[in-house]
Design an enzyme around this catalytic site. Structure first.
Site, PDB file in Angstrom:
ATOM      1  N   TRP A 167       0.836  -1.219   0.000  1.00 53.86           N
ATOM      2  CA  TRP A 167       0.000   0.000   0.000  1.00 53.86           C
ATOM      3  C   TRP A 167       0.864   1.260   0.000  1.00 53.86           C
ATOM      4  O   TRP A 167       0.530   2.266  -0.610  1.00 53.86           O
ATOM      5  CB  TRP A 167      -0.924  -0.013   1.222  1.00 53.86           C
ATOM      6  N   HIS A 168       2.008   1.163   0.695  1.00 50.80           N
ATOM      7  CA  HIS A 168       2.868   2.339   0.820  1.00 50.80           C
ATOM      8  C   HIS A 168       3.552   2.692  -0.487  1.00 50.80           C
ATOM      9  O   HIS A 168       3.923   3.845  -0.696  1.00 50.80           O
ATOM     10  CB  HIS A 168       3.935   2.119   1.901  1.00 50.80           C
ATOM     11  N   GLY A 169       3.761   1.723  -1.325  1.00 52.17           N
ATOM     12  CA  GLY A 169       4.395   2.061  -2.599  1.00 52.17           C
ATOM     13  C   GLY A 169       4.634   0.846  -3.462  1.00 52.17           C
ATOM     14  O   GLY A 169       4.755  -0.272  -2.962  1.00 52.17           O
TER      15      GLY A 169
END
Lengths: 343, 462
Positions: B325-327
């Site tokens: 989700w963060h990247g």
């Protein structure tokens, strides 16, 4: 609006405005332009009656910071020299006759070479601006020689260009208020609060940080291109191009000992490179100047080799003191006399 | 328009004036907030405002259908439509290029040359946040936890509300929609707390996070070999506090701004570096995301209702996807895997909180260093960068080139993490208005002094 919110915002803005007002008044009384109080009525030029005597430009008809002459007023023996530079040669804080272009012309005339000087330097200009002016005004004024003394502003703009290219695509720079935000940023940068806080705190933070010491390849490449474009522009108006190596206050070997005030000044100028890198940039770009001059068979006035970069000649990294202007002017006059006699 | 900009200050003050003094009716205020939120977003990149609108429209209508639908199969279809729309948007903009490259790499490893296509679309700011926010709405309706919002304007405002639009906190519909439907009521205490939170957030972001980045972190990660092991160790600690102050600072400002409009957002950070275990950490760090992942992913996968092996699987998958989700990059996946692994490890070892002070301190000390190692994975720009950093860190070379100012800011960051802000806020709240205004002015001057370079919030890139 709730009273506490309204009062909080009101008093906070009031305090900020008062502090800004006090700082601006202080700046105004010291001769600086301010947002609230405007520009002080006395300027250097008026104090010395320059405009009243109307002997010197710049003016609408004569866009140079030198003694006013007519374009056609020139004898065969007279050498007309055009200086393409920036604030280093414009030196708006000095009397016209105490700038190195005027001093060079005066010294040249005294040595038997009648000289007319066209000091086409403007603060903040880069080589690109100089070239533009050469092409628009050069044919009218028909200088014999055009001397280029530029580095700092070109390095700054090239570093910014390199930074922009490195960061393109990282910003979502397509907002509806981009123009407004840019204008807002420029306005904020003119406030005294911004200037003082950046100077006293921001400068110290930057000095304490690990700034970039790598000189991007783009700087070398583009600076060389600009020098070549300048030479081409001079030849286009049939003037002889003369390159001048650039002087900074420190030599590379004393880069570790750059004084704190100098570091602050360089960081205010640009924070894209560490202050310690400037002597190296100056040295490397001076080598490029010599290479380009040799390649295009152009005269170089080598200020760097003349060892004129002692601290007494400078009031900061780039700009000369009265002594500095005198020494540089005398050296330029000597070199130009040799060039004129040999041509 | 970042929070620490004069433009945002002008925007906020103008909006507050309009909200309280000009637009006095509830409907008028709803429209005002919605329009202002879209203007705020369009100040970034105006074309992507359409994506938020699309997400809002789709989930608004699906929410209504979900609630009315009795047939389970059709309900699932509607839910699937919501999931597909939102996750497709996320997938296309955020993950498409990464998965293309990964596929090509895998095939290349197997000896096949594959040409992959990349799009040039920029990642819309906040897409990870607002898609999760709208998904929580439809999922909660599906689970029967909430009723759909009848008015589109209120729902659209819930999705696009500007303080939390671009970097959270991820606010649940059950928490925020009722507040949007209530009559406006803002107390003086809320205003004081809101303004204090904004000041705190600005200090954390500009004076601490950005300064640590400038003084050491960015340079250390860019060229680790130029630094000694000690420099890199302190830079890593500094990054732990940089990311904490950056993200919690943003959350503080978002919560504070929302408070000025009369809305209460949940706390997003609660002294995370006091955690003694991974499970405790995820109740203190980015609480809105971790609770979202727990409620909608971990529990949906089965949670801890099955066997131990299934629980570990669910934990691992949840953290892996949390990292993703963060990247869209391998280092974020590895970070997620790392946190999933230590969650499982602590469960396997049945680690519980120590009962003695020294024992608890030791647990916290150990876990803090595990988290710091995780941040190394999080911050590096590539695997080469990770290897370079680690190798130099473990070379035990001596010498320190970091400035005294860096250590001072790091000390302030460390100490401030443990300070009880509520007590300070209560104390400040007792000051007369003039003294409080002097405090706010001082904070703004401090922030202006430290604003050396324009630095975006770290979580904007997610």
């Amino acid at each position: 609006m709730p009273v506490s919110l309204r009062n909080s915002i009101f008093y906070t803005l009031l305090f900020l405005f008062c502090i800004e007002g006090i700082l601006e008044y202080r700046g105004y009384t010291r001769g600086f332009s301010t947002l609230i109080f405007g520009t002080p009525s006395k300027t250097y030029a008026r104090d010395n009656n320059e405009n009243i005597e109307k002997s010197y430009g710049p003016s609408a008809e004569f866009p140079f910071r030198s003694s006013i002459i007519e374009p056609s007023f020139k004898t065969a023996e007279t050498v007309r020299i055009w200086i393409a530079s920036a604030s280093y040669a414009e030196a708006i804080d000095r009397p016209v006759l105490e700038t190195f272009p005027s001093m060079a012309c005066g010294a040249l005339s005294k040595s038997g070479v009648p000289c007319q000087m066209l000091n086409a330097s403007k603060a903040g200009w880069s080589i690109k601006n100089n070239i533009e002016q050469i092409l628009t005004e050069g044919r009218r004024w028909q200088p014999d020689y055009i001397l280029l003394y530029q580095m700092g502003n070109d390095v700054k703009s090239l570093l910014q260009e390199n930074d922009r290219r490195s960061n393109s695509g990282n910003d979502l720079d397509n907002g509806i208020f981009d123009v407004v935000e840019d204008k807002m940023q420029k306005l904020i940068e003119q406030t005294n609060l911004y200037v003082h806080t950046r100077e006293f705190v921001g400068g110290y933070i930057l000095i304490s940080s690990h700034l970039n010491e790598q000189i991007p390849e783009l700087v070398f490449r583009e600076y060389r291109s600009r020098l070549e474009a300048y030479i081409a522009a001079c030849k286009q108006i049939q003037a002889k191009p003369v390159l001048m190596t650039f002087l900074g206050r420190n030599r590379p070997e004393t880069a570790d000992n750059i004084p704190l005030d100098l570091k602050f000044q360089l960081l205010k100028y640009t924070s894209l490179i560490s202050p310690e890198t400037w002597p190296r940039i100056t040295s490397e770009l001076n080598k490029i100047i010599r290479q380009v001059a040799e390649q295009h068979k152009v005269l170089v006035i080598d200020l760097e080799k003349a060892a004129l970069d002692e601290p007494d000649n400078f009031k900061d990294y780039f700009h000369f003191t009265k002594i500095g202007h005198k020494k540089v002017g005398e050296f330029v006059a000597k070199e130009m006399k040799d060039a004129v006699n040999n041509s | 328009m970042v929070f620490n900009s004069v433009e945002f200050g002008i925007f906020l003050v103008s909006l507050l004036y309009l909200y309280f003094s000009v637009f006095r009716g509830d409907k008028q205020r709803d429209v005002l907030l919605l329009v202002a939120s879209y203007i705020f977003y369009m100040a970034w990149y105006w074309t992507y405002a359409g994506l938020i609108f699309l997400s809002s429209i789709v989930d608004f209508f699906i929410g209504k259908k979900l609630y009315k639908e009795q047939d389970q199969k059709r309900k699932k279809l509607f839910l699937f439509a919501s999931l597909a729309t939102n996750l497709s948007l996320l997938g296309i903009f955020k993950y498409f290029n990464f998965f293309s490259d990964t596929t090509a790499t895998i095939f290349s490893g197997l000896g096949f040359q594959v040409d992959v296509w990349h799009h040039e679309l920029l990642l819309p700011v906040g897409i990870s946040f607002y898609t999760f926010q709208t998904l929580s709405y439809t999922l909660d309706i599906y689970r029967g936890k909430i009723k759909p919002e009848p008015k589109f304007i209120k729902f659209a405002t819930y999705v696009a509300f500007f303080p939390q639009l671009v970097a959270g906190p991820i606010v649940r519909a059950a928490d925020f929609l009722p507040q949007l439907n209530r009559k406006l009521a803002v107390t003086d205490k809320q205003i004081q707390l809101g303004l204090s939170l904004i000041c705190l957030g600005l200090i954390k972001k500009v004076c601490i996070a950005d300064t640590l980045a400038l003084l050491a972190v960015d340079a250390a990660f860019e060229n680790p070999q130029q630094f000694s092991s000690l420099d890199l160790l302190f830079s890593l600690y500094a990054y732990a506090f940089q990311i904490y102050c950056d993200f919690s600072g943003y959350s503080d400002i978002a919560i504070g701004v929302a408070m000025l409009f009369g809305f209460k957002f949940p706390v997003n950070f609660n002294k995370p570096y006091l955690s003694a275990s991974p499970s405790e950490f995820w109740t203190r760090w980015h609480i809105s995301l971790s609770s979202w992942l727990r409620d909608y992913l971990y529990i949906s996968l089965g949670g801890n209702r099955g066997t131990s092996l299934m629980t570990y699987r669910n934990l691992f998958l949840t953290m892996l996807l949390g990292g993703l989700w963060h990247g869209a990059a391998m280092n974020f996946i590895l970070w997620g895997i790392f946190h999933g692994s230590i969650l499982i490890l602590y469960r396997l070892l049945k680690v519980s909180n120590a009962t003695t002070t020294s024992g608890l301190f030791l647990q916290r000390f150990i876990f803090f260093h595990l988290v710091v190692f995780g941040w190394l994975l999080f911050r590096v720009t590539s695997m080469d960068n990770f290897l370079e950093y680690s190798a130099t860190l473990l070379s035990f070379s001596t010498g320190i080139s970091l400035s005294p100012l860096f250590f001072f800011i790091l000390l302030v960051a460390s100490v401030s993490h443990f300070i009880d802000f509520n007590r300070i806020q209560e104390c400040v709240g007792r000051f007369p208005i003039l003294l409080r205004s002097i405090a706010y002015t001082s904070v703004l001057l401090l922030v202006l002094s430290f604003s050396v370079e324009d630095a975006a919030f770290i979580y904007f890139q997610f």
